[in-house]
Design an enzyme around this catalytic site. Structure first.
Site, PDB file in Angstrom:
ATOM      1  N   LYS A   8       2.423  -1.108   9.167  1.00 34.08           N
ATOM      2  CA  LYS A   8       3.703  -0.569   8.691  1.00 34.08           C
ATOM      3  C   LYS A   8       4.762  -0.763   9.766  1.00 34.08           C
ATOM      4  CE  LYS A   8       6.731   2.952   9.153  1.00 34.08           C
ATOM      5  NZ  LYS A   8       7.266   3.546  10.399  1.00 34.08           N
ATOM      6  N   SER A   9       5.948  -1.149   9.354  1.00 38.87           N
ATOM      7  CA  SER A   9       7.105  -1.064  10.243  1.00 38.87           C
ATOM      8  C   SER A   9       8.317  -0.788   9.380  1.00 38.87           C
ATOM      9  CB  SER A   9       7.321  -2.367  11.017  1.00 38.87           C
ATOM     10  OG  SER A   9       8.514  -2.256  11.757  1.00 38.87           O
ATOM     11  N   ASN A  46       4.854  -9.229  11.962  1.00 42.41           N
ATOM     12  CA  ASN A  46       3.474  -8.819  11.692  1.00 42.41           C
ATOM     13  C   ASN A  46       2.771  -9.713  10.670  1.00 42.41           C
ATOM     14  OD1 ASN A  46       3.891  -6.756  13.476  1.00 42.41           O
ATOM     15  ND2 ASN A  46       4.142  -5.154  11.924  1.00 42.41           N
ATOM     16  N   ILE A  51      -3.089  -3.452   6.968  1.00 46.02           N
ATOM     17  CA  ILE A  51      -1.819  -3.076   6.309  1.00 46.02           C
ATOM     18  C   ILE A  51      -0.848  -2.443   7.310  1.00 46.02           C
ATOM     19  CG2 ILE A  51      -2.570  -2.894   3.907  1.00 46.02           C
ATOM     20  CD1 ILE A  51      -3.193   0.103   4.448  1.00 46.02           C
ATOM     21  N   ARG A  69      10.124  -6.672  12.626  1.00 45.98           N
ATOM     22  CA  ARG A  69       8.678  -6.481  12.837  1.00 45.98           C
ATOM     23  C   ARG A  69       7.878  -6.734  11.570  1.00 45.98           C
ATOM     24  NH1 ARG A  69       8.471  -0.984  16.378  1.00 45.98           N
ATOM     25  NH2 ARG A  69       8.739  -1.916  18.436  1.00 45.98           N
ATOM     26  N   LYS A 122      -2.825   5.740  -4.362  1.00 41.25           N
ATOM     27  CA  LYS A 122      -3.997   6.598  -4.113  1.00 41.25           C
ATOM     28  C   LYS A 122      -3.825   7.952  -4.803  1.00 41.25           C
ATOM     29  CE  LYS A 122      -3.890   4.644   0.570  1.00 41.25           C
ATOM     30  NZ  LYS A 122      -2.470   4.521   0.919  1.00 41.25           N
ATOM     31  N   TYR A 179       2.680   9.888  -0.356  1.00 43.12           N
ATOM     32  CA  TYR A 179       3.767   9.371   0.478  1.00 43.12           C
ATOM     33  C   TYR A 179       5.155   9.668  -0.115  1.00 43.12           C
ATOM     34  CZ  TYR A 179      -0.015   6.519   2.575  1.00 43.12           C
ATOM     35  OH  TYR A 179      -1.182   6.092   3.161  1.00 43.12           O
ATOM     36  N   LEU A 199      -2.468  -0.513  14.146  1.00 37.44           N
ATOM     37  CA  LEU A 199      -1.908  -0.777  15.477  1.00 37.44           C
ATOM     38  C   LEU A 199      -2.275   0.334  16.461  1.00 37.44           C
ATOM     39  CD1 LEU A 199       1.515  -2.190  14.248  1.00 37.44           C
ATOM     40  CD2 LEU A 199      -0.435  -3.479  15.120  1.00 37.44           C
ATOM     41  N   ASP A 242       0.834  -1.204   0.000  1.00 35.50           N
ATOM     42  CA  ASP A 242       0.000   0.000   0.000  1.00 35.50           C
ATOM     43  C   ASP A 242       0.867   1.251   0.000  1.00 35.50           C
ATOM     44  OD1 ASP A 242      -2.901   1.087   0.630  1.00 35.50           O
ATOM     45  OD2 ASP A 242      -1.525   2.221   1.908  1.00 35.50           O
ATOM     46  N   HIS A 253      -7.863   9.094  -2.095  1.00 40.39           N
ATOM     47  CA  HIS A 253      -7.262   9.119  -0.755  1.00 40.39           C
ATOM     48  C   HIS A 253      -8.210   9.699   0.310  1.00 40.39           C
ATOM     49  CE1 HIS A 253      -2.953   9.140   1.066  1.00 40.39           C
ATOM     50  NE2 HIS A 253      -3.827   8.934   2.007  1.00 40.39           N
TER      51      HIS A 253
HETATM   52  P1  NDP Z   1       0.414   1.389  12.019  1.00 42.59           P
HETATM   53  O1  NDP Z   1      -0.795   1.197  12.850  1.00 42.59           O
HETATM   54  O2  NDP Z   1       0.745   0.367  11.002  1.00 42.59           O
HETATM   55  O3  NDP Z   1       1.589   1.584  13.041  1.00 42.59           O
HETATM   56  C1  NDP Z   1       2.897   1.808  12.658  1.00 42.59           C
HETATM   57  C2  NDP Z   1       3.700   2.056  13.933  1.00 42.59           C
HETATM   58  O4  NDP Z   1       3.682   0.888  14.751  1.00 42.59           O
HETATM   59  C3  NDP Z   1       5.113   2.373  13.630  1.00 42.59           C
HETATM   60  O5  NDP Z   1       5.507   3.338  14.594  1.00 42.59           O
HETATM   61  C4  NDP Z   1       5.854   1.062  13.880  1.00 42.59           C
HETATM   62  O6  NDP Z   1       7.146   1.330  14.370  1.00 42.59           O
HETATM   63  C5  NDP Z   1       5.011   0.418  14.948  1.00 42.59           C
HETATM   64  N1  NDP Z   1       4.955  -1.051  14.850  1.00 42.59           N
HETATM   65  C6  NDP Z   1       4.777  -1.787  13.727  1.00 42.59           C
HETATM   66  N2  NDP Z   1       4.729  -3.104  14.026  1.00 42.59           N
HETATM   67  C7  NDP Z   1       4.892  -3.207  15.366  1.00 42.59           C
HETATM   68  C8  NDP Z   1       4.942  -4.292  16.260  1.00 42.59           C
HETATM   69  N3  NDP Z   1       4.797  -5.558  15.844  1.00 42.59           N
HETATM   70  N4  NDP Z   1       5.110  -4.032  17.574  1.00 42.59           N
HETATM   71  C9  NDP Z   1       5.249  -2.766  18.024  1.00 42.59           C
HETATM   72  N5  NDP Z   1       5.199  -1.682  17.225  1.00 42.59           N
HETATM   73  C10 NDP Z   1       5.030  -1.903  15.891  1.00 42.59           C
HETATM   74  O7  NDP Z   1       0.292   2.865  11.391  1.00 42.59           O
HETATM   75  P2  NDP Z   1       0.309   3.540   9.974  1.00 42.59           P
HETATM   76  O8  NDP Z   1      -0.223   4.887  10.196  1.00 42.59           O
HETATM   77  O9  NDP Z   1       1.604   3.405   9.284  1.00 42.59           O
HETATM   78  O10 NDP Z   1      -0.793   2.740   9.133  1.00 42.59           O
HETATM   79  C11 NDP Z   1      -0.497   1.613   8.325  1.00 42.59           C
HETATM   80  C12 NDP Z   1      -0.616   1.956   6.865  1.00 42.59           C
HETATM   81  O11 NDP Z   1      -1.934   2.419   6.559  1.00 42.59           O
HETATM   82  C13 NDP Z   1       0.266   3.109   6.399  1.00 42.59           C
HETATM   83  O12 NDP Z   1       1.604   2.775   6.325  1.00 42.59           O
HETATM   84  C14 NDP Z   1      -0.386   3.478   5.111  1.00 42.59           C
HETATM   85  O13 NDP Z   1      -0.031   2.553   4.098  1.00 42.59           O
HETATM   86  C15 NDP Z   1      -1.857   3.351   5.481  1.00 42.59           C
HETATM   87  N6  NDP Z   1      -2.444   4.648   5.915  1.00 42.59           N
HETATM   88  C16 NDP Z   1      -3.443   5.189   5.148  1.00 42.59           C
HETATM   89  C17 NDP Z   1      -4.032   6.376   5.493  1.00 42.59           C
HETATM   90  C18 NDP Z   1      -5.110   6.917   4.635  1.00 42.59           C
HETATM   91  O14 NDP Z   1      -5.513   8.079   4.831  1.00 42.59           O
HETATM   92  N7  NDP Z   1      -5.609   6.151   3.680  1.00 42.59           N
HETATM   93  C19 NDP Z   1      -3.631   7.136   6.691  1.00 42.59           C
HETATM   94  C20 NDP Z   1      -2.591   6.475   7.457  1.00 42.59           C
HETATM   95  C21 NDP Z   1      -2.044   5.278   7.077  1.00 42.59           C
HETATM   96  P3  NDP Z   1       8.474   0.851  13.574  1.00 42.59           P
HETATM   97  O15 NDP Z   1       8.360   1.383  12.156  1.00 42.59           O
HETATM   98  O16 NDP Z   1       9.568   1.464  14.386  1.00 42.59           O
HETATM   99  O17 NDP Z   1       8.447  -0.645  13.649  1.00 42.59           O
END
Ligand code: NDP
Length: 278
Positions: A234-235, A244, A232, A240, A77, A52, A192, A47, A110
């Site tokens: 993200k890390s 995940n 979806i 991770r 998007k 982005y 998350l 995604d 979006h």
């Molecule tokens: P997430 O809920 O996926 O959380 C990401 C955060 O959680 C990061 O800080 C990551 O840290 C941490 N994390 C990931 N895996 C773990 C784990 N197993 N244990 C502990 N911490 C963890 O947030 P996002 O906002 O990134 O949402 C996911 C995706 O959704 C985005 O990347 C994007 O593709 C989409 N999105 C779409 C939007 C829209 O308007 N359509 C808006 C926001 C997001 P670290 O990287 O340090 O591991």
């Protein structure tokens, strides 16, 4: 019982993986490495978004991964600046160019950006691109039921997917049910729930994690899947990214699901899609 490791079928017959790798706030260089790691782990849904700024890196990873393009479900998007038929078409072509591909599996609007009043026209442009084979499915993101109904009134079909903020603190039961009745797949962003507070430290989550010998992140991802959502996470960390994806070897009980559902706060962490900020 539904096999949650199998793809879901969208309302246009397209198969979409239930778990994907999200790339928000992953820069272009980092995106290449991270998406390569995700594909090597087994993720087949990626995604991204023009907003982005990482489509070039994502495209390099997808095209250089050795995984056939036909096995990757690639989503991007159209950003708010590009609503309207002509601008959306140009934005799609630019995204395809940056991604180095001649089609998308899913193209999303979006945000509805209701103040512009152009989202239905934009969706019509997506349907035209679908007819031409430039995209396999047309969807939206951050749409409220009123926006989805307006699209349906204008073009006669509902979008295949609505990607929305969804996590244990804001779990959207009414929207999920409403969309399921209309054949719209729900995809969870911010799954998350880490933007404010920490879902992953909640006792309902840590207790389930301990009971199953899994991590809190895996429990929350599993919770999404058991609610029928595409998820979806993200890390930026390879460990991770792998963790995940390992969510198919256990199942949460009804009580564990209910305890996590009860974390609902009724508050979004992101902005209100019906407002004028976007
Ligand atoms: P997430 O809920 O996926 O959380 C990401 C955060 O959680 C990061 O800080 C990551 O840290 C941490 N994390 C990931 N895996 C773990 C784990 N197993 N244990 C502990 N911490 C963890 O947030 P996002 O906002 O990134 O949402 C996911 C995706 O959704 C985005 O990347 C994007 O593709 C989409 N999105 C779409 C939007 C829209 O308007 N359509 C808006 C926001 C997001 P670290 O990287 O340090 O591991």
């Amino acid at each position: 019982m539904t096999d949650l490791s199998a793809p879901i079928e969208l309302n246009d017959g397209t198969a979409m993986p239930r778990i994907g790798y999200g790339t928000y706030k992953v820069g272009d260089d980092e995106a290449q490495q991270a998406v390569e790691a995700a594909l090597a782990t087994g993720y087949r849904l990626i995604d991204t978004a023009e907003m982005y700024g990482n489509e070039v890196g994502v495209g390099r990873a997808v095209n250089g991964s050795g995984v056939p393009r036909s096995e990757v479900f690639l989503t991007t998007k159209v950003w708010n600046d590009h609503h309207g038929a002509d601008k959306a078409r140009a934005a799609l072509e630019a995204s395809l160019e940056r991604l180095g591909t001649d089609y998308l599996d899913l193209y999303l609007i979006h945000w509805p950006s209701p103040k512009q009043g152009l989202y239905a026209e934009t969706f019509e442009a997506l349907l035209k691109a679908k007819e031409e084979g430039l995209i396999r499915s047309a969807g939206v993101s951050n749409f409220l039921p009123e926006h989805l109904d307006a699209v349906h009134d204008a073009v006669g079909v509902y979008p295949s997917v609505n990607q929305v903020e969804l996590h244990p603190y804001f779990n959207q039961p009414e929207l999920r049910a409403w969309q399921a009745e209309r054949g719209i797949a729900t995809e969870s962003w911010g799954p998350l729930g880490q933007r404010t507070g920490s879902v992953l430290a909640e006792p309902a989550v840590t207790a389930a994690a301990e009971a199953h010998g899994m991590s809190p992140g895996q429990v929350v991802i599993r919770w999404h899947l058991q609610h029928g959502c595409v998820v979806i996470p993200k890390s930026s960390k390879a460990s991770r990214i792998a963790e995940n994806f390992e969510v198919f070897g256990f199942a949460l009980t009804g009580d564990e699901m209910a305890a996590i559902d009860a974390l609902e706060t009724g508050k979004r962490q992101g902005i209100d899609p019906g407002g004028n900020e976007r």
